[in-house]
Write an enzyme that holds these catalytic residues in place. Structure first.
Site, short mmCIF file in Angstrom:
data_model
loop_
_atom_site.label_atom_id
_atom_site.label_comp_id
_atom_site.label_asym_id
_atom_site.label_seq_id
_atom_site.Cartn_x
_atom_site.Cartn_y
_atom_site.Cartn_z
N CYS A 168 0.81 -1.22 0.00
CA CYS A 168 0.00 0.00 0.00
C CYS A 168 0.84 1.27 0.00
CB CYS A 168 -0.93 0.00 1.21
SG CYS A 168 -2.13 -1.34 1.21
N HIS A 247 11.88 1.39 6.49
CA HIS A 247 11.69 -0.03 6.16
C HIS A 247 12.15 -0.91 7.32
CE1 HIS A 247 11.25 -3.65 3.90
NE2 HIS A 247 11.16 -3.06 2.73
N HIS A 339 -2.77 20.17 6.24
CA HIS A 339 -3.70 19.09 5.89
C HIS A 339 -3.00 17.74 6.02
CE1 HIS A 339 -6.27 22.26 4.23
NE2 HIS A 339 -5.21 22.70 3.60
N HIS A 343 -3.35 7.35 4.83
CA HIS A 343 -3.73 6.13 4.11
C HIS A 343 -4.96 5.50 4.76
CE1 HIS A 343 -3.66 2.31 2.18
NE2 HIS A 343 -3.30 1.65 3.26
N HIS A 372 -14.94 5.07 3.17
CA HIS A 372 -16.36 4.79 3.02
C HIS A 372 -16.77 4.72 1.55
CE1 HIS A 372 -20.73 5.77 2.94
NE2 HIS A 372 -20.76 5.02 4.03
N ASN A 376 -10.25 0.61 0.67
CA ASN A 376 -8.78 0.64 0.63
C ASN A 376 -8.34 0.18 -0.75
OD1 ASN A 376 -6.04 0.27 0.86
ND2 ASN A 376 -6.13 -1.04 2.67
#
Length: 468
Positions: A168, A247, A339, A343, A372, A376
């Protein structure tokens, strides 16, 4: 004396030239976004409550306990009724996907979104110098980059990169590749294509840790056009300020917390482990440690140092929390960020980041609404969140937007953007932005299928009852 004067003048001119050259060179290394296009599949691919019920009911390997688990997971997921699935899932072929299903899913996205983006920006496919594609769980031969190059007849000297397995967080990894190229080469245009292929990866077994992925992941994608051309700066909508990658693949628990694998019966799926929150928290904290000095003002960093020193001197002996979830950061990120583009990996992820950064509901709204409306969509999710902010006309010139993403491996990547001008395009949110946020995010699944929780005897439960 005259010679020394001339030498001094020449030396000063040379130093001025070198300073100007260095400054000029740095200007050519900027990374701008000209525009982006989030993909919105056709309405016949929407996963409404009835459609979800049929898909779940087709899985004959599920028992009463699995149905109850799925009901709880779907209702609490934060996902609505207008998310999208691949065609083979809608058509009832998810248990036996083909290579063609995956290719068709990707080509529909490519050809729709890239065509729209190029038309919107006025940039032709022949002007693209760099192409980076990230689709984690689907790889073909020829590569997806080659398929795009062939379809749009791009130049033979184009630099192409095809990323898989990045999860992702892949769109920011792709962005980092483009940024590195921009630092060494002038006057380039790059196309970043980010998506995920669900067609061959829909789990049809009964392992709970793998069923959960079906409740969260949905079809989608985004294409972004970037440049470092000075001549196009006036057309840019965003400028990259910094990017930080973390990582934790060397840690065994982080490495194994989410991965693609087969269950005991050999059915392919995406595993989500119970130690995922702990791995995410560690990666997030380490990422913030590097990111903070790059995005926060000096006064906030000084305040943090003073407060930390006072606490240390007091030698506070209060017991440490044993929680493995997100905890509140001592830094106030709102002092350097306007802002937050988070994710939307799930309701728990959004809540956790909100708690850690001490964000209000206004800050979390774009991520919640994206989860919503679109679910994802893996690496492309961040750009739907950005699209929500833009459609709501929140982004003003000079604002700073922080993106935070997580990915298998385990990774946490973040970057900071500066808004180059007031933005207000309705984009993929065009048909529904006026309805968001809704009064309630309640999922109608409970209303239709809640009776399952009252069933106690598994022998009396029939799949046909679920599909009524």
């Amino acid at each position: 004396m005259e010679f020394l004067t001339i030498l001094y003048v020449v030396t000063m001119l040379y130093l001025c030239f070198m300073i100007w050259k260095l400054f000029d060179q740095r200007r050519d290394q900027e990374c701008y976004i000209l525009d982006y296009e989030c993909y919105k599949p056709s309405d016949d691919r929407k996963l409404g409550t009835d459609c979800c019920g049929k898909i779940i009911g087709r899985n004959e390997k599920l028992g009463l306990n699995e149905y109850k688990f799925l009901l709880k997971a779907i209702v609490s997921s934060g996902i609505g009724e207008e998310t999208y699935a691949p065609r083979n899932v809608i058509e009832g072929r998810e248990a036996n996907p083909t290579l063609k299903d995956g290719i068709t899913e990707m080509e529909e996205f490519f050809q729709d979104s890239i065509t729209k983006l190029l038309a919107k920006t006025g940039i032709s496919s022949s002007q693209i110098d760099v192409l980076v594609v990230n689709v984690s769980m689907f790889s073909t031969l020829p590569s997806l980059t080659s398929r795009i190059i062939n379809h749009y007849k791009m130049r033979q000297d184009i630099k192409s990169f095809n990323l898989t397995g990045m999860g992702c967080s892949a769109s920011l990894i792709s962005l980092d590749i483009i940024r590195s190229i921009f630092k060494s080469q002038k006057n380039k245009c790059a196309l970043l294509v980010t998506s995920e292929s669900l067609s061959p990866n829909w789990y049809s077994g009964n392992d709970r840790s793998m069923i959960l992925a079906n409740c969260l992941f949905r079809a989608g994608g985004c294409v972004i056009l970037l440049t470092n051309k000075r001549s196009l700066k006036h057309r840019a909508i965003l400028r990259l300020k910094c990017l930080v990658r973390t990582h934790h693949g060397a840690r065994e628990d982080a490495f194994s917390c989410c991965n693609q694998k087969e269950d005991e019966q050999g059915r392919l799926g995406f595993y989500l482990g119970k130690n995922l929150p702990k791995a995410a928290t560690r990666a997030f904290v380490d990422n913030l440690r590097v990111l903070s000095p790059k995005v926060l003002p000096t006064r906030e960093l000084l305040r943090f140092m003073i407060v930390s020193l006072i606490k240390k001197l007091k030698k506070n002996s209060s017991p440490k929390s044993a929680s493995v979830g997100f905890t509140k950061s001592p830094l106030n990120f709102k002092t350097g960020v306007d802002h937050f583009c988070l994710h939307p990996g799930g309701k728990a992820v959004i809540d956790g980041i909100g708690l850690s950064l001490d964000l209000c509901e206004y800050d979390l709204e774009p991520a919640r609404m994206t989860l919503h409306r679109f679910g994802n969509t893996s690496a492309s999710s961040l750009w739907y969140v950005l699209g929500y902010m833009e459609a709501k006309k929140r982004l003003k010139k000079g604002d700073r937007v922080l993106m935070i993403s997580f990915g298998a491996g385990f990774k946490c990547n973040s970057c900071l953007w500066e808004v180059m001008g007031d933005l207000g395009d309705r984009n993929a949110w065009d048909d529904c932005i006026d309805n968001y946020p809704p009064e309630s995010l309640a999922n109608p699944f409970m209303e239709k299928f809640g009776w399952i929780n009252n069933v106690e005897d598994a022998s009396t439960f029939k799949i046909s009852d679920f599909l009524k």
